[in-house]
Scaffold this motif. Structure first.
Motif, PDB file in Angstrom:
ATOM      1  N   VAL A  15       0.827  -1.213   0.000  1.00 49.07           N
ATOM      2  CA  VAL A  15       0.000   0.000   0.000  1.00 49.07           C
ATOM      3  C   VAL A  15       0.857   1.257   0.000  1.00 49.07           C
ATOM      4  N   TYR A  63       2.929   3.035  -6.604  1.00 52.46           N
ATOM      5  CA  TYR A  63       2.178   1.963  -7.267  1.00 52.46           C
ATOM      6  C   TYR A  63       2.551   1.863  -8.742  1.00 52.46           C
ATOM      7  N   LEU A  87      -1.174   4.327  -3.450  1.00 54.23           N
ATOM      8  CA  LEU A  87      -2.434   4.010  -2.790  1.00 54.23           C
ATOM      9  C   LEU A  87      -2.558   4.660  -1.424  1.00 54.23           C
ATOM     10  N   ALA A  88      -1.455   5.172  -0.892  1.00 54.84           N
ATOM     11  CA  ALA A  88      -1.443   5.739   0.459  1.00 54.84           C
ATOM     12  C   ALA A  88      -1.280   7.254   0.386  1.00 54.84           C
ATOM     13  N   ASP A 114      -7.485   6.636   2.453  1.00 49.76           N
ATOM     14  CA  ASP A 114      -7.008   5.751   1.394  1.00 49.76           C
ATOM     15  C   ASP A 114      -6.283   4.542   1.969  1.00 49.76           C
ATOM     16  N   VAL A 115      -5.492   4.767   2.999  1.00 49.09           N
ATOM     17  CA  VAL A 115      -4.759   3.656   3.625  1.00 49.09           C
ATOM     18  C   VAL A 115      -5.721   2.657   4.254  1.00 49.09           C
ATOM     19  N   ALA A 158      -7.405   0.609   1.516  1.00 45.96           N
ATOM     20  CA  ALA A 158      -6.490  -0.339   0.886  1.00 45.96           C
ATOM     21  C   ALA A 158      -6.106  -1.494   1.800  1.00 45.96           C
ATOM     22  N   LEU A 159      -6.217  -1.305   3.127  1.00 45.51           N
ATOM     23  CA  LEU A 159      -5.788  -2.336   4.069  1.00 45.51           C
ATOM     24  C   LEU A 159      -6.903  -3.290   4.466  1.00 45.51           C
ATOM     25  N   SER A 174     -13.433   1.216  -2.650  1.00 45.65           N
ATOM     26  CA  SER A 174     -12.480   1.780  -3.609  1.00 45.65           C
ATOM     27  C   SER A 174     -13.146   2.817  -4.502  1.00 45.65           C
TER      28      SER A 174
END
Length: 364
Positions: free
Chosen positions: A68, A72, A82-83, A88-89, A92-93, A301
């Motif tokens: 993440v 990317y 992505l972070a 956003d983090v 994505a996690l 997302s």
């Protein structure tokens, strides 16, 4: 005086009958046990393949979580990550953290069929995503177009892979490998319950099919898209709708992306149908959890992309994915907390034979 001889004693009927197992050439019958009481699990030895599958799923989650934070992709000289913020983090996690938790439990041998079901379904869903990632990082420049990558609307004229993309691809590959080992270990893993979920499986299966069909329909359209612009002619005052090019839908991309989209859509529908039928109850919970995480991840997302870029709006399919993901989570919780009435359990008594290899009822 003549003595009277006692009459010979006739053997009892039970003694005269030869039990079926004593007949010459007859195969001995295996002992039969009642199913375990409600609320209890019968567990056998966890095979090594199951533990290895859990370890691979755990490793895939760890690598996916690390992926993440680095860059990317580099698209047109612009680095994408992505972070880009705390929201956003967190989005994505979601999938890596669930994979870490389930993989660790399976590697330790706890409720093994729950972890095996999750690994198998997650791996089936990861195959399509693997092809889509390969397309985005390698062949998307063959037919340049507008895409939404890491929350940014970009034109795929030139694409260079970076560390985040490579780690994400490795995580998807490990997830698929964990699914293959989970399928091989499934028949060797002994885990049985009293069948508490059996009365509710038809209703659960019907609801899961509706969720799967709705998710496939929503995945066919972008979860975040570019809105149409209204342009007014200053001379005539005529209002014209100008359509701007937005991100491509899942099934509108060429090559590997199209193949990945078809595999992903088919896997979502198939896994939604199969998951409620898995036994025991916790295996159905694991399969439904994997479907719920995948659909919820897609919905979150889309929401992240709409919040991240001012050019994008959250679409109705994106809202539908989020709602369907929550519905799938509700079905997972229902299967986990299902408490049937006592008379329903008595109406369908289950008897299971002892397993020769483990000495435990297997439910076969």
């Amino acid at each position: 005086m003549a003595t009277r001889k006692p009459a010979p004693r006739r053997p009892a009927a039970s003694a005269r009958r030869t039990p079926p197992t004593a007949r010459p050439g007859a195969a001995p019958r295996r002992p039969v046990r009642e199913a375990p009481p409600a609320g209890r699990l019968v567990l056998g030895d966890v095979p090594v393949l199951a533990r290895v599958s859990g370890a691979l799923l755990l490793l895939a989650g760890l690598i996916g979580a690390v992926a993440v934070f680095p860059t990317y992709l580099v698209v047109g000289g612009r680095e994408l990550s992505l972070a880009t913020g705390p929201v956003d983090v967190l989005v994505a996690l979601v999938t890596p953290l669930v994979a870490i938790a389930v993989g660790a439990g399976l590697a330790l041998g706890r409720v093994p069929r729950f972890g095996l079901a999750y690994a198998a379904v997650a791996g089936a869903l990861a195959v399509g995503r693997l092809f889509i990632e390969l397309y985005q990082g390698t062949t998307s420049t063959a037919r340049p177009g507008v895409e939404v990558l890491a929350g940014d609307r970009v034109l795929t004229g030139s694409v260079q892979t970076a560390t985040g993309w490579t780690l994400g691809l490795v995580a998807l590959g490990l997830t698929v490998l964990a699914a293959v080992l989970a399928l091989l270990a499934w028949g060797r893993t002994v885990m049985e319950d009293a069948g508490e979920l059996d009365p509710g499986r038809p209703v659960l299966a019907g609801a899961a099919v509706l969720v799967g069909v709705g998710a496939v329909l929503c995945l066919a359209l972008p979860a975040a898209d570019v809105p149409d612009q209204l342009v007014t002619d200053p001379t005539t005052g005529l209002v014209t709708v100008v359509t701007e090019e937005g991100p491509r839908a899942l099934l509108e991309r060429p090559g590997l992306a199209l193949l990945g989209g078809l595999l992903l859509a088919g896997a979502v529908l198939l896994c939604a149908v199969v998951a409620p039928s898995l036994r025991p109850r916790l295996a159905a919970v694991g399969g439904l959890l994997a479907v719920a995480v995948a659909v919820l991840q897609a919905g979150l997302s889309g929401l992240r992309d709409a919040r991240h870029s001012a050019d994008l709006d959250w679409t109705l399919p994106g809202v539908g994915l989020l709602l369907l993901g929550l519905a799938a989570l509700a079905l997972t919780a229902l299967a986990w907390r299902w408490q049937p009435r006592e008379r329903e359990l008595r109406a369908d008594p289950r008897r299971v034979e002892d397993d020769d290899d483990h000495g435990w009822p297997t439910g076969r």
